[in-house]
Design a protein around this motif. Structure first.
Motif, PDB file in Angstrom:
ATOM      1  N   ALA A 278       0.819  -1.211   0.000  1.00 15.64           N
ATOM      2  CA  ALA A 278       0.000   0.000   0.000  1.00 15.64           C
ATOM      3  C   ALA A 278       0.856   1.266   0.000  1.00 15.64           C
ATOM      4  O   ALA A 278       0.480   2.263  -0.626  1.00 15.64           O
ATOM      5  N   THR A 279       2.008   1.233   0.670  1.00 18.40           N
ATOM      6  CA  THR A 279       2.872   2.411   0.709  1.00 18.40           C
ATOM      7  C   THR A 279       3.338   2.786  -0.691  1.00 18.40           C
ATOM      8  O   THR A 279       3.308   3.960  -1.072  1.00 18.40           O
TER       9      THR A 279
ATOM     10  N   ARG B 234       1.873   2.085  -3.511  1.00 21.83           N
ATOM     11  CA  ARG B 234       0.733   2.572  -4.293  1.00 21.83           C
ATOM     12  C   ARG B 234       0.382   4.007  -3.921  1.00 21.83           C
ATOM     13  O   ARG B 234       0.064   4.820  -4.792  1.00 21.83           O
ATOM     14  N   VAL B 235       0.437   4.330  -2.637  1.00 23.99           N
ATOM     15  CA  VAL B 235       0.127   5.693  -2.196  1.00 23.99           C
ATOM     16  C   VAL B 235       1.164   6.666  -2.749  1.00 23.99           C
ATOM     17  O   VAL B 235       0.817   7.747  -3.254  1.00 23.99           O
ATOM     18  N   ILE B 236       2.437   6.301  -2.685  1.00 23.58           N
ATOM     19  CA  ILE B 236       3.490   7.169  -3.211  1.00 23.58           C
ATOM     20  C   ILE B 236       3.327   7.348  -4.717  1.00 23.58           C
ATOM     21  O   ILE B 236       3.470   8.462  -5.239  1.00 23.58           O
TER      22      ILE B 236
ATOM     23  N   LEU C  63       0.523   7.147  -6.403  1.00 19.23           N
ATOM     24  CA  LEU C  63      -0.662   7.978  -6.614  1.00 19.23           C
ATOM     25  C   LEU C  63      -0.348   9.450  -6.366  1.00 19.23           C
ATOM     26  O   LEU C  63      -0.728  10.319  -7.160  1.00 19.23           O
ATOM     27  N   VAL C  64       0.377   9.740  -5.283  1.00 11.66           N
ATOM     28  CA  VAL C  64       0.739  11.123  -4.979  1.00 11.66           C
ATOM     29  C   VAL C  64       1.640  11.689  -6.078  1.00 11.66           C
ATOM     30  O   VAL C  64       1.451  12.831  -6.526  1.00 11.66           O
TER      31      VAL C  64
END
Length: 171
Positions: A88-89, A91-93, A95-96
């Motif tokens: 998830a980390t 994917r979040v990075i 996305l940002v």
């Protein structure tokens, strides 16, 4: 608006340059370097140096990075192993980073450079008639925009040195 665009492009350029030098995977490093080149091209556009922005994208981000990726692939430096970002980390990075790039494009689309940096069509035609196209391009490049152009060249040199260090066989 130009100030916001400047800080956005600068922040993304610095962040992606840091990510470029801290990634374990050479392919990921090369892709972060491409993001850095695109951000620097955005800074060139804000300086009303559209030709340099186009050169930055076409030559550096296009041709030279393709060459780097071919060298990395031919040397088999991207061998399978643990990835840089997992779960998830990662994917979040991602996305940002994607949202930042889209934000840069939207800000760039609406940003208008200061009027004192712009030249009218008649002034450009007069410059071309008196100096010729080469001098009209060379004078601003080697006077007003020399530092940003050289910074981009130094970044390319650092990437080449990094590729050589990564390609060096350990004995």
């Amino acid at each position: 608006m130009v100030t916001v665009a400047f800080w956005l492009f600068s922040g993304v350029a610095i962040l992606s340059a840091l990510l470029c030098i801290t990634r374990r995977s050479p392919v990921a490093s090369a892709l972060w370097l491409v993001a850095t080149f695109f951000s620097i091209a955005g800074l060139f556009v804000l300086l009303d140096a559209h030709f340099l922005a186009a050169v930055q994208v076409l030559v550096y981000a296009g041709a030279i990075m393709v060459l780097f990726l071919f060298v990395i692939m031919l040397l088999n430096l991207g061998r399978p192993g643990p990835g840089d970002m997992k779960g998830a980390t990662g994917r979040v990075i991602a996305l940002v980073a994607g949202l930042l790039l889209v934000g840069e494009l939207l800000v760039l689309r609406t940003a208008v450079p200061p009027s004192q940096l712009r030249r009218t069509a008649s002034a450009v035609t007069e410059l071309l008639a008196t100096q010729g196209p080469v001098k009209a391009l060379a004078v601003p490049l080697f006077q007003g925009y020399l530092v940003p152009f050289e910074v981009a060249s130094l970044m390319l040199l650092a990437a080449i040195v990094g590729a050589v260090v990564l390609a060096k066989r350990r004995v």
